[in-house]
Each structure stands twice: as C-alpha cells, then as structure tokens.
Scaffold this motif. Sequence first.
Motif, mmCIF file in Angstrom:
data_model
loop_
_atom_site.group_PDB
_atom_site.id
_atom_site.type_symbol
_atom_site.label_atom_id
_atom_site.label_comp_id
_atom_site.label_asym_id
_atom_site.label_seq_id
_atom_site.Cartn_x
_atom_site.Cartn_y
_atom_site.Cartn_z
ATOM 1 N N ILE A 136 0.908 -1.283 0.096
ATOM 2 C CA ILE A 136 0.018 -0.124 0.112
ATOM 3 C C ILE A 136 0.919 1.211 -0.002
ATOM 4 N N ARG A 137 0.704 2.169 -0.895
ATOM 5 C CA ARG A 137 1.403 3.219 -1.197
ATOM 6 C C ARG A 137 0.692 4.465 -0.474
ATOM 7 N N SER A 138 1.150 4.820 0.601
ATOM 8 C CA SER A 138 0.507 6.175 1.076
ATOM 9 C C SER A 138 1.363 6.678 2.039
ATOM 10 N N PRO A 139 1.187 7.904 2.259
ATOM 11 C CA PRO A 139 2.024 8.913 3.179
ATOM 12 C C PRO A 139 2.309 8.233 4.396
ATOM 13 N N GLN A 140 0.928 8.197 5.234
ATOM 14 C CA GLN A 140 0.939 7.689 6.560
ATOM 15 C C GLN A 140 1.104 6.136 6.728
ATOM 16 N N GLY A 141 0.626 5.475 5.723
ATOM 17 C CA GLY A 141 0.819 3.999 5.967
ATOM 18 C C GLY A 141 -0.478 3.309 6.186
ATOM 19 N N ALA A 142 -1.127 2.522 5.781
ATOM 20 C CA ALA A 142 -2.412 2.019 5.990
ATOM 21 C C ALA A 142 -2.469 1.566 7.481
ATOM 22 N N LEU A 143 -1.571 0.749 7.940
ATOM 23 C CA LEU A 143 -1.697 0.255 9.460
ATOM 24 C C LEU A 143 -1.536 1.263 10.372
ATOM 25 N N GLY A 144 -0.857 2.435 10.154
ATOM 26 C CA GLY A 144 -0.949 3.640 11.015
ATOM 27 C C GLY A 144 -2.176 4.279 11.053
ATOM 28 N N GLN A 145 -2.809 4.247 9.975
ATOM 29 C CA GLN A 145 -4.075 4.854 10.077
ATOM 30 C C GLN A 145 -5.142 3.812 10.727
ATOM 31 N N MET A 146 -5.053 2.640 10.568
ATOM 32 C CA MET A 146 -6.078 1.866 11.199
ATOM 33 C C MET A 146 -5.698 1.777 12.884
ATOM 34 N N VAL A 147 -4.354 2.052 13.196
ATOM 35 C CA VAL A 147 -3.962 2.054 14.610
ATOM 36 C C VAL A 147 -4.546 3.149 15.205
ATOM 37 N N ASP A 148 -4.551 4.138 14.821
ATOM 38 C CA ASP A 148 -5.412 5.565 15.169
ATOM 39 C C ASP A 148 -6.684 5.121 15.281
ATOM 40 N N ALA A 149 -7.424 4.588 14.136
ATOM 41 C CA ALA A 149 -8.817 4.303 14.458
ATOM 42 C C ALA A 149 -9.086 3.307 15.466
ATOM 43 N N HIS A 150 -8.430 2.378 15.312
ATOM 44 C CA HIS A 150 -8.515 1.202 16.494
ATOM 45 C C HIS A 150 -8.617 1.745 17.985
ATOM 46 N N ALA A 151 -7.929 2.718 18.229
ATOM 47 C CA ALA A 151 -7.645 3.150 19.242
ATOM 48 C C ALA A 151 -9.316 3.874 19.908
ATOM 49 N N LYS A 152 -9.704 4.359 18.786
ATOM 50 C CA LYS A 152 -11.159 4.873 19.195
ATOM 51 C C LYS A 152 -12.184 3.864 19.067
ATOM 52 N N HIS A 153 -11.989 3.186 18.225
ATOM 53 C CA HIS A 153 -13.263 1.945 18.071
ATOM 54 C C HIS A 153 -13.222 0.546 18.686
ATOM 55 N N ARG A 154 -11.933 0.031 18.868
ATOM 56 C CA ARG A 154 -11.734 -1.109 19.224
ATOM 57 C C ARG A 154 -12.508 -2.214 18.367
ATOM 58 N N GLY A 155 -12.534 -3.498 19.084
ATOM 59 C CA GLY A 155 -13.110 -4.512 18.158
ATOM 60 C C GLY A 155 -12.185 -4.910 17.116
ATOM 61 N N HIS A 156 -12.622 -6.204 16.195
ATOM 62 C CA HIS A 156 -11.688 -6.390 15.033
ATOM 63 C C HIS A 156 -11.885 -5.124 13.923
ATOM 64 N N MET A 157 -10.633 -5.143 13.370
ATOM 65 C CA MET A 157 -10.869 -4.094 12.064
ATOM 66 C C MET A 157 -9.803 -4.547 10.966
ATOM 67 N N VAL A 158 -10.558 -4.402 10.098
ATOM 68 C CA VAL A 158 -9.922 -4.982 8.456
ATOM 69 C C VAL A 158 -9.884 -3.895 7.693
ATOM 70 N N ALA A 159 -8.562 -3.649 6.903
ATOM 71 C CA ALA A 159 -8.619 -2.829 5.808
ATOM 72 C C ALA A 159 -9.396 -3.100 4.681
ATOM 73 N N THR A 160 -10.254 -2.020 4.210
ATOM 74 C CA THR A 160 -11.101 -2.158 2.969
ATOM 75 C C THR A 160 -10.903 -1.280 1.819
ATOM 76 N N MET A 161 -11.373 -1.754 0.954
ATOM 77 C CA MET A 161 -11.328 -1.042 -0.445
ATOM 78 C C MET A 161 -12.338 -1.472 -1.530
ATOM 79 N N ASP A 162 -13.133 -0.595 -2.124
ATOM 80 C CA ASP A 162 -14.082 -0.791 -2.917
ATOM 81 C C ASP A 162 -13.527 -1.685 -4.365
ATOM 82 N N VAL A 163 -14.073 -2.715 -4.725
ATOM 83 C CA VAL A 163 -13.703 -3.432 -5.793
ATOM 84 C C VAL A 163 -14.858 -3.690 -6.984
#
Length: 295
Positions: A136-163
């Motif tokens: 994944i090409r992204s300035p912040q990094g996809a996992l970093g974005q998810m870690v931030d979101a998970h700190a707020k929402h907890r539970g299982h989290m999966v990266a998604t993309m529309d296909v």
Amino acid sequence: MTHIRKAVFPVAGMGTRFLPATKSIPKEMLPLVDRPLIQYAVDEARAAGIEEFIFITAAGKGALEDYFDTAAALEQRLAMNGKTDALAALDRTRMSEGSLAFVRQNNPLGLGHAVRLAQRLVGDEPFAVLLPDDVIRSPQGALGQMVDAHAKHRGHMVATMDVPLAATSSYGILDVAQTTGRLSQARGLVEKPGPARAPSTSAVIGRYILEPSIFERLANLGPGAGGELQLTDAINADVETAGVNGYRFDGERFDCGSVQGFVQATVAFALDRPELHGDLSAFLDTCTAPARQVA
Ligand code: G1P
C-alpha cells in the motif's frame, strides 16, 4: 507508544504465480525497485509503532531470516572501504534485539491456520496482521491509519477497498451495516463470494487489527472457501461479540501476489524515487509513443 505492539506476517505461501523466480527464492524476497517485498510491510508496521514482528514461515524461506539478520562480513568490508551509502542502505534491515520471531507453519492449511500459530507469541492483547502481498502506497501507511482508528473504536478491524462486482470472488467481502466516513460497521464477512452472493463490493485488503478473542474462534474453525481455514470466517464468527469494522484506508493498493500488480507497483515505487523519476518517466513516454506500440 501505541496500544498495538505486535504484528504477524504470514509468509509461508509458495508463490507459484512467480515461478520460475520463486523456485529458489521466497516470493517475499522479490525486489520492488531495490527492496524486497517484505521490507515494505515491515517498514509500514514500524511506522505504525509495531515493536514485535512475528513471521509465520515455512520450509525454503530461510532467506527471509538472513535478510533481517546482521551480515557481519559484508558490513565490515563496506565500512573498511568507506562505502557509507551502501552501509546506510542496510539500516532498514536492522531489527532491534529480540524483536523478531519465526514460527514454522509445517502444514499449509490456510491463512486462519497461519495466524493461529502466533497465539503463544501474541498472548492476550490486540495485534496486527499484514499480508506482504498487499503493498500500500500511502504517506501515513495504512496500518498507522488503522491503529489510530482502532484506538477509538476497538473490536476487530480490517482494511477495506471498494472493488468491481466482478472481482468479489478474489476477496473477503463485508456485509456492511452502516458507514460513517472511512469506517464501516460490518454485520458479517464472507470469504471469496461470487458476484451473485456478494453482500457488497467492500473488500478486505491484507491489513488487520485483531482482538485476542480471535484465537478462540480460530481454534474452533472448520474448513471454508477452497477447503482452507479462513481468517475471514473466524472474524465473521466473532462479529456479534467483539464487533468488526472495515477501515477504508487512504492510499493505493497493489496486488503484488499477481505479476500484473507487481510490475505496476515496481513502476509506481520507482517513479516515487527522486533519483529515478526523471529518466524513468521519459523512458515510459517512449514506450507508449505510437511508434513503439505493438499491433
Ligand atoms: C486473503 C484473504 C482475503 C483478502 C485478501 C486480500 O486472500 O483471505 O479475505 O481479501 O487476502 O489480499 P488471498 O489473496 O491470500 O487468497
């Protein structure tokens, strides 16, 4: 310091789509520009705050262990010859002491099985899973974005993309209950449904943050799509109790498990490098100029 300290990297796959190259080297060692595929996943994990790296590996993957080890003779020679740039190129491969562990998956029973093998090393805390084929090409990094979101929402989290609907049979697909911004609350997940059975076109991409309750689900898992133990099925079984969110990351994903995706990623990452950009884009222009087009 983040609340996600450990990451699991399933790297036991045979890489048959890259034969003959993968006859004698692990597919995770194929270079995107001048870094092996695995380096991109490890860099992304590090940037997200990961401190412990757990590789689920298999026979024939020894090059991965050597890659993240010191190469004393090489480093000594480079230092002696004043090759500071070459030495600095090795910095990314240095892992802090005791931070890297390898678990052998001696039976290729599927992704769910691979993750299950990390149980003792992960213990009782939420952890990340990164599939190195998904780059994944992204300035912040996809996992970093998810870690931030998970700190707020907890539970299982999966990266998604529309296909596209026609592509759902290649992915885990979310049954979406509700979407707010980048976050979609899932009612369930299905592994590789055909377009007629797909509950949406929101696809799981290879980044996960999982609660430790996943291990109990993985322990009780039966074979799913393709006869394999599927991580998607274990997450689906935990929807009611742990909750599952899809996170639509900001970034461009390359499927480096396919030759097409790998070649595209090579071009994209090369263009990102200032020292390569100019000559390469001029070259690509000549490749696509009408005179060079093959009928
Ligand atoms: C795996 C997962 C699938 C996910 C995909 C993302 O499938 O099982 O749910 O959508 O990775 O790349 P694989 O591509 O390994 O068959």
